[in-house]
Write a protein that holds these residues in place. Sequence first.
Motif, short mmCIF file in Angstrom:
data_model
loop_
_atom_site.label_atom_id
_atom_site.label_comp_id
_atom_site.label_asym_id
_atom_site.label_seq_id
_atom_site.Cartn_x
_atom_site.Cartn_y
_atom_site.Cartn_z
N CYS A 35 0.88 10.12 -13.02
CA CYS A 35 1.13 9.87 -14.43
C CYS A 35 0.42 10.95 -15.24
O CYS A 35 -0.75 11.25 -14.99
CB CYS A 35 0.58 8.49 -14.80
SG CYS A 35 0.60 8.14 -16.57
N CYS A 38 -2.82 9.00 -17.23
CA CYS A 38 -3.99 8.45 -16.53
C CYS A 38 -4.22 9.04 -15.14
O CYS A 38 -5.20 8.69 -14.48
CB CYS A 38 -3.86 6.93 -16.42
SG CYS A 38 -2.52 6.38 -15.35
N GLN A 40 -2.81 8.43 -12.38
CA GLN A 40 -2.59 7.48 -11.28
C GLN A 40 -1.19 7.71 -10.73
O GLN A 40 -0.29 8.10 -11.46
CB GLN A 40 -2.73 6.04 -11.79
CG GLN A 40 -4.09 5.68 -12.30
CD GLN A 40 -5.14 5.71 -11.21
OE1 GLN A 40 -4.93 5.21 -10.12
NE2 GLN A 40 -6.26 6.34 -11.51
N SER A 55 6.42 3.05 -12.67
CA SER A 55 5.30 2.85 -13.59
C SER A 55 4.01 3.24 -12.89
O SER A 55 3.95 3.30 -11.67
CB SER A 55 5.22 1.40 -14.07
OG SER A 55 4.98 0.54 -12.99
N CYS A 56 2.98 3.49 -13.68
CA CYS A 56 1.67 3.76 -13.12
C CYS A 56 0.88 2.45 -13.08
O CYS A 56 1.31 1.44 -13.62
CB CYS A 56 0.95 4.82 -13.94
SG CYS A 56 0.59 4.34 -15.62
N GLU A 57 -0.28 2.48 -12.42
CA GLU A 57 -1.12 1.27 -12.30
C GLU A 57 -1.47 0.68 -13.66
O GLU A 57 -1.41 -0.52 -13.84
CB GLU A 57 -2.45 1.63 -11.66
CG GLU A 57 -2.65 1.58 -10.22
CD GLU A 57 -2.66 0.32 -9.45
OE1 GLU A 57 -3.37 -0.64 -9.79
OE2 GLU A 57 -1.97 0.33 -8.45
N LYS A 58 -1.87 1.53 -14.60
CA LYS A 58 -2.33 1.06 -15.90
C LYS A 58 -1.19 0.67 -16.82
O LYS A 58 -1.40 0.01 -17.83
CB LYS A 58 -3.19 2.13 -16.58
CG LYS A 58 -4.50 2.39 -15.88
CD LYS A 58 -5.32 3.39 -16.66
CE LYS A 58 -6.68 3.59 -16.02
NZ LYS A 58 -7.49 4.53 -16.79
N CYS A 60 0.65 2.79 -18.60
CA CYS A 60 0.79 3.66 -19.77
C CYS A 60 2.11 4.45 -19.74
O CYS A 60 2.54 4.95 -20.77
CB CYS A 60 -0.40 4.59 -19.91
SG CYS A 60 -0.82 5.54 -18.44
#
Length: 69
Positions: A35, A38, A40, A55-58, A60
């Motif tokens: 990402c 972030c 990730q 999607s990323c972990e967070k 965003c």
Amino acid sequence: MTKLDFSAINKSAANSFNEQRNIIKKIGRGETVLCPTCQQPFKLSVSLLGKSGLSCEKGCTNITLELEL
């Protein structure tokens, strides 16, 4: 009558689309893509009944995929 110039908006949308398409291609080839916000790794979620996308972990960054049967 004034002509509206949408060239900047169209160029921005095209750049965004191409960037997202390239991310999807890389993940499809098995590459790890981070990402940009972030740093990730993106995770791919595929569901025929629910929401599919990257999607990323967070959370965003989210890229929604439209799947056809």
